[in-house]
Structure formats: C-alpha cells, structure tokens
Design a protein around this motif. Structure first.
Motif, PDB file in Angstrom:
ATOM      1  N   HIS A  88      39.735  38.200  37.758  1.00 27.67           N
ATOM      2  CA  HIS A  88      38.459  38.321  38.465  1.00 27.67           C
ATOM      3  C   HIS A  88      38.668  39.077  39.778  1.00 27.67           C
ATOM      4  O   HIS A  88      39.730  38.978  40.409  1.00 27.67           O
ATOM      5  N   LEU A  89      37.649  39.820  40.157  1.00 30.81           N
ATOM      6  CA  LEU A  89      37.731  40.585  41.398  1.00 30.81           C
ATOM      7  C   LEU A  89      38.058  39.638  42.555  1.00 30.81           C
ATOM      8  O   LEU A  89      37.451  38.578  42.688  1.00 30.81           O
ATOM      9  N   ARG A 144      38.835  48.982  38.146  1.00 26.83           N
ATOM     10  CA  ARG A 144      37.384  49.207  38.037  1.00 26.83           C
ATOM     11  C   ARG A 144      37.049  50.679  38.285  1.00 26.83           C
ATOM     12  O   ARG A 144      36.201  51.232  37.593  1.00 26.83           O
ATOM     13  N   ARG A 145      37.729  51.292  39.226  1.00 23.59           N
ATOM     14  CA  ARG A 145      37.472  52.725  39.475  1.00 23.59           C
ATOM     15  C   ARG A 145      37.940  53.573  38.292  1.00 23.59           C
ATOM     16  O   ARG A 145      37.283  54.527  37.890  1.00 23.59           O
ATOM     17  N   SER A 147      45.777  44.742  35.586  1.00 20.14           N
ATOM     18  CA  SER A 147      44.814  45.721  35.065  1.00 20.14           C
ATOM     19  C   SER A 147      44.872  47.030  35.846  1.00 20.14           C
ATOM     20  O   SER A 147      44.545  48.090  35.319  1.00 20.14           O
ATOM     21  N   TRP A 157      36.274  40.668  33.062  1.00 20.40           N
ATOM     22  CA  TRP A 157      37.119  39.956  34.034  1.00 20.40           C
ATOM     23  C   TRP A 157      37.373  38.553  33.503  1.00 20.40           C
ATOM     24  O   TRP A 157      36.460  37.733  33.417  1.00 20.40           O
ATOM     25  N   ASN A 205      42.732  45.077  40.418  1.00 17.11           N
ATOM     26  CA  ASN A 205      41.519  45.097  39.594  1.00 17.11           C
ATOM     27  C   ASN A 205      40.430  45.997  40.197  1.00 17.11           C
ATOM     28  O   ASN A 205      39.617  46.547  39.471  1.00 17.11           O
ATOM     29  N   TYR A 206      40.459  46.162  41.504  1.00 18.09           N
ATOM     30  CA  TYR A 206      39.519  47.122  42.103  1.00 18.09           C
ATOM     31  C   TYR A 206      39.904  48.546  41.682  1.00 18.09           C
ATOM     32  O   TYR A 206      39.050  49.376  41.399  1.00 18.09           O
ATOM     33  N   ILE A 209      38.167  52.650  35.213  1.00 18.89           N
ATOM     34  CA  ILE A 209      37.314  52.368  34.061  1.00 18.89           C
ATOM     35  C   ILE A 209      36.086  53.272  34.065  1.00 18.89           C
ATOM     36  O   ILE A 209      35.656  53.758  33.023  1.00 18.89           O
ATOM     37  N   GLN A 210      35.555  53.493  35.248  1.00 22.04           N
ATOM     38  CA  GLN A 210      34.402  54.390  35.335  1.00 22.04           C
ATOM     39  C   GLN A 210      34.795  55.794  34.865  1.00 22.04           C
ATOM     40  O   GLN A 210      34.044  56.458  34.152  1.00 22.04           O
ATOM     41  N   MET A 245      35.040  46.492  29.625  1.00 26.22           N
ATOM     42  CA  MET A 245      35.892  45.849  30.637  1.00 26.22           C
ATOM     43  C   MET A 245      35.365  44.451  30.858  1.00 26.22           C
ATOM     44  O   MET A 245      34.152  44.232  30.882  1.00 26.22           O
TER      45      MET A 245
END
Ligand code: FES
Length: 118
Positions: free
Chosen positions: A46-47, A60-61, A21, A84, A56-57, A63-64, A82
């Motif tokens: 998953h994180l 996540r950034r 991701s 997980w 994935n971290y 995605i924001q 999004m």
C-alpha cells in the motif's frame, strides 16, 4: 501469505516475486505480453508502506507509462492491472487474482504482441 495459508487462487496465474514493486521495469511487463501472457497484474505494498520508502510511488509512475505503451502497441488496457496488496493480505491477494482472471476471460487469448513476433 496466500501460499503459506493455502488460500486457493486460479492455477493459471503465475506469481513472480520481486523485492519491491518499484523494481519492476516496464520491460518485464511488455516481455510477459510478448511471451503470450493474457494479462499482467502488478501488486505492491500500500502507498506509504513500502519497505524501500518510495518504491510503490515509483511503481505507480512506471505503471502509467506501461498503460500508454500497451495502448500504443494495441494491447487492450484491461489486460493490465495494478493493485495495492500487502504481503500479509493473502485473502485479498487471492481475491484480486480471481477478479482479474475473471475479467480477462471475456477478452480471450492475447494475440497482438505474440503475432508481432512472427
Ligand atoms: S517493498 Fe516497495 S512496494 Fe512493497
């Protein structure tokens, strides 16, 4: 796993596989909307479970940022999600897709970015 296990999910969902991701560019998501997608669901491990340690971290950034970009161009935020889900969770993957498709239906077709192209 959903495909291998022949778990049913909506046929109008088009999975696009990437290695991680974290490799997803915000441009991929904007491009999907520009090409007429009614919604985009990004799913990653998953994180803490990323095979590339922190992908994935990073996702996540990004995605924001995507959420802010979509809001800026006028695409309803509910058209993007999004989730997980590990590769081993086929049933959960199918449920996530079913829920997302069901939530998209009341929004109708996405026209904003398609209309901007013409
Ligand atoms: S391998 Fe990185 S999120 Fe799955």
């Amino acid at each position: 796993m959903a495909g291998v296990s022949r778990i049913q999910y909506p046929a109008n969902a088009t999975p696009i596989t990437v290695p991680c991701s974290g490799s997803i560019s915000p441009m991929y998501i904007l491009s999907a909307f520009n090409k007429g997608a009614d919604g985009v669901l990004v799913s990653g491990c998953h994180l803490g479970d990323c095979h590339y340690i922190e992908g994935n971290y990073l996702a996540r950034r990004k995605i924001q940022l995507v959420k802010e970009l979509l809001e800026f161009v006028g695409v309803e935020p509910d058209r993007f999600r999004m989730s997980w889900v590990s590769a081993a969770e086929g049933a959960k993957y199918a449920e996530v897709i079913k829920d997302f498709v069901a939530d998209l239906k009341p929004l109708g077709p996405q026209e904003k970015l398609k209309a901007d192209r013409s």
